[in-house]
Design a protein around this motif. Structure first.
Motif, PDB file in Angstrom:
ATOM      1  N   LEU A  11       0.921  -1.142   0.026  1.00  0.00           N
ATOM      2  CA  LEU A  11       0.015   0.081  -0.167  1.00  0.00           C
ATOM      3  C   LEU A  11       0.969   1.189  -0.072  1.00  0.00           C
ATOM      4  N   PHE A  12       0.528   2.206  -0.829  1.00  0.00           N
ATOM      5  CA  PHE A  12       1.376   3.473  -0.963  1.00  0.00           C
ATOM      6  C   PHE A  12       0.306   4.739  -0.853  1.00  0.00           C
ATOM      7  N   LYS A  13       0.944   5.710  -0.093  1.00  0.00           N
ATOM      8  CA  LYS A  13       0.173   6.889   0.103  1.00  0.00           C
ATOM      9  C   LYS A  13       0.398   7.802  -0.826  1.00  0.00           C
ATOM     10  N   ALA A  14      -0.066   7.472  -2.117  1.00  0.00           N
ATOM     11  CA  ALA A  14       0.196   8.359  -3.490  1.00  0.00           C
ATOM     12  C   ALA A  14      -1.017   8.014  -4.331  1.00  0.00           C
ATOM     13  N   PRO A  15      -1.370   8.884  -5.160  1.00  0.00           N
ATOM     14  CA  PRO A  15      -2.278   8.728  -6.208  1.00  0.00           C
ATOM     15  C   PRO A  15      -1.837   7.425  -7.158  1.00  0.00           C
ATOM     16  N   LEU A  16      -2.880   6.809  -7.813  1.00  0.00           N
ATOM     17  CA  LEU A  16      -2.542   5.794  -8.753  1.00  0.00           C
ATOM     18  C   LEU A  16      -1.426   6.096  -9.815  1.00  0.00           C
ATOM     19  N   ALA A  17      -1.925   7.282 -10.224  1.00  0.00           N
ATOM     20  CA  ALA A  17      -1.220   7.895 -11.532  1.00  0.00           C
ATOM     21  C   ALA A  17       0.260   7.744 -11.004  1.00  0.00           C
ATOM     22  N   ARG A  18       0.558   8.063  -9.880  1.00  0.00           N
ATOM     23  CA  ARG A  18       2.163   8.337  -9.467  1.00  0.00           C
ATOM     24  C   ARG A  18       2.662   6.857  -9.548  1.00  0.00           C
ATOM     25  N   ILE A  19       2.062   5.981  -8.887  1.00  0.00           N
ATOM     26  CA  ILE A  19       2.474   4.637  -8.863  1.00  0.00           C
ATOM     27  C   ILE A  19       2.842   3.958 -10.100  1.00  0.00           C
ATOM     28  N   TRP A  20       1.800   4.269 -10.975  1.00  0.00           N
ATOM     29  CA  TRP A  20       1.910   3.916 -12.540  1.00  0.00           C
ATOM     30  C   TRP A  20       3.178   4.326 -12.929  1.00  0.00           C
ATOM     31  N   GLN A  21       3.475   5.566 -12.922  1.00  0.00           N
ATOM     32  CA  GLN A  21       4.407   6.449 -13.445  1.00  0.00           C
ATOM     33  C   GLN A  21       5.843   5.769 -12.957  1.00  0.00           C
ATOM     34  N   HIS A  22       6.014   5.345 -11.593  1.00  0.00           N
ATOM     35  CA  HIS A  22       7.156   4.752 -11.148  1.00  0.00           C
ATOM     36  C   HIS A  22       7.409   3.455 -11.599  1.00  0.00           C
ATOM     37  N   TRP A  23       6.378   2.722 -12.151  1.00  0.00           N
ATOM     38  CA  TRP A  23       6.549   1.339 -12.781  1.00  0.00           C
ATOM     39  C   TRP A  23       6.892   1.539 -14.499  1.00  0.00           C
ATOM     40  N   VAL A  75      -1.925  -2.485 -19.402  1.00  0.00           N
ATOM     41  CA  VAL A  75      -3.199  -1.990 -19.075  1.00  0.00           C
ATOM     42  C   VAL A  75      -3.331  -0.665 -18.287  1.00  0.00           C
ATOM     43  N   GLU A  76      -3.010   0.448 -18.822  1.00  0.00           N
ATOM     44  CA  GLU A  76      -2.823   1.745 -17.944  1.00  0.00           C
ATOM     45  C   GLU A  76      -4.063   2.123 -17.401  1.00  0.00           C
ATOM     46  N   PRO A  77      -4.245   2.529 -16.224  1.00  0.00           N
ATOM     47  CA  PRO A  77      -2.984   2.520 -14.963  1.00  0.00           C
ATOM     48  C   PRO A  77      -3.292   1.171 -14.015  1.00  0.00           C
ATOM     49  N   SER A  78      -3.644   0.134 -14.650  1.00  0.00           N
ATOM     50  CA  SER A  78      -4.220  -0.953 -13.591  1.00  0.00           C
ATOM     51  C   SER A  78      -3.456  -2.236 -13.581  1.00  0.00           C
ATOM     52  N   ARG A  79      -2.667  -2.572 -14.709  1.00  0.00           N
ATOM     53  CA  ARG A  79      -2.199  -3.866 -14.815  1.00  0.00           C
ATOM     54  C   ARG A  79      -0.786  -4.154 -15.726  1.00  0.00           C
ATOM     55  N   LEU A  80       0.163  -4.716 -15.187  1.00  0.00           N
ATOM     56  CA  LEU A  80       1.331  -5.076 -15.925  1.00  0.00           C
ATOM     57  C   LEU A  80       1.743  -6.556 -15.929  1.00  0.00           C
ATOM     58  N   VAL A  81       1.975  -7.186 -17.079  1.00  0.00           N
ATOM     59  CA  VAL A  81       2.269  -8.763 -17.305  1.00  0.00           C
ATOM     60  C   VAL A  81       3.440  -8.892 -17.808  1.00  0.00           C
ATOM     61  N   TRP A  82       4.369  -9.249 -17.394  1.00  0.00           N
ATOM     62  CA  TRP A  82       5.651  -9.565 -18.282  1.00  0.00           C
ATOM     63  C   TRP A  82       6.520 -10.964 -17.605  1.00  0.00           C
ATOM     64  N   GLU A  83       7.213 -11.565 -18.615  1.00  0.00           N
ATOM     65  CA  GLU A  83       8.223 -12.495 -18.351  1.00  0.00           C
ATOM     66  C   GLU A  83       9.265 -11.993 -17.970  1.00  0.00           C
ATOM     67  N   HIS A  84       9.669 -12.319 -16.391  1.00  0.00           N
ATOM     68  CA  HIS A  84      10.875 -11.617 -15.984  1.00  0.00           C
ATOM     69  C   HIS A  84      12.066 -12.669 -15.999  1.00  0.00           C
ATOM     70  N   SER A  85      13.182 -12.191 -16.564  1.00  0.00           N
ATOM     71  CA  SER A  85      14.380 -13.013 -16.712  1.00  0.00           C
ATOM     72  C   SER A  85      15.813 -12.292 -16.268  1.00  0.00           C
ATOM     73  N   PHE A  86      16.647 -12.748 -16.059  1.00  0.00           N
ATOM     74  CA  PHE A  86      18.181 -12.459 -16.370  1.00  0.00           C
ATOM     75  C   PHE A  86      18.470 -12.444 -17.653  1.00  0.00           C
ATOM     76  N   ALA A  87      19.480 -11.518 -17.790  1.00  0.00           N
ATOM     77  CA  ALA A  87      19.571 -11.161 -19.396  1.00  0.00           C
ATOM     78  C   ALA A  87      21.546 -11.014 -19.428  1.00  0.00           C
ATOM     79  N   ASP A  88      21.838 -10.852 -20.484  1.00  0.00           N
ATOM     80  CA  ASP A  88      22.998 -10.389 -20.891  1.00  0.00           C
ATOM     81  C   ASP A  88      22.813  -8.788 -21.272  1.00  0.00           C
TER      82      ASP A  88
END
Length: 115
Positions: A11-23, A75-88
């Motif tokens: 939980l963050f004490k910040a507007p949803l738009a700001r949290i989305w922006q940080h991601w 899906v701005e500003p509600s959802r991000l889905v990704w495959e997370h990997s280590f890389a070169d």
């Protein structure tokens, strides 16, 4: 091996738009992403399905790791889905620098909602 779900709620004490922006803003993401003590440099952030985020994490002792997100859903500003990997450095997927049985890809989903 069966799929395992790991859930973290923050939980963050910040507007949803700001949290989305940080991601979704490379400069802001570099300020917080990665293990404690690392300096993160986001080299690429192509925020769209099929796009990637590719970043370097420099460790205080001189070590270096690369990470890659391969975005599946944005899906701005509600959802991000990704495959997370280590890389070169070229964003090719590589095994974990930690060794062991760490998977090459982890499916990550972040949902954002007003509280």
């Amino acid at each position: 091996m069966a799929a395992t779900e790991f859930v973290i709620t923050r939980l963050f004490k910040a507007p949803l738009a700001r949290i989305w922006q940080h991601w979704t803003d490379a400069g802001l993401m570099a300020q917080w992403f990665g293990p404690k003590g690392v300096t993160t440099t986001v080299k690429t952030l192509d925020l769209r399905p099929g796009g990637i985020m590719h970043a370097r994490m420099d460790q205080p002792g001189g070590g270096r790791m690369w990470v890659k997100f391969a975005y599946r859903e944005v899906v701005e500003p509600s959802r991000l889905v990704w495959e997370h990997s280590f890389a070169d450095e070229q964003a090719n997927i590589v095994p974990s620098p930690f060794g062991g049985s760490w998977p090459l890809r982890i499916l990550s989903t972040v949902t954002f909602a007003e509280e």
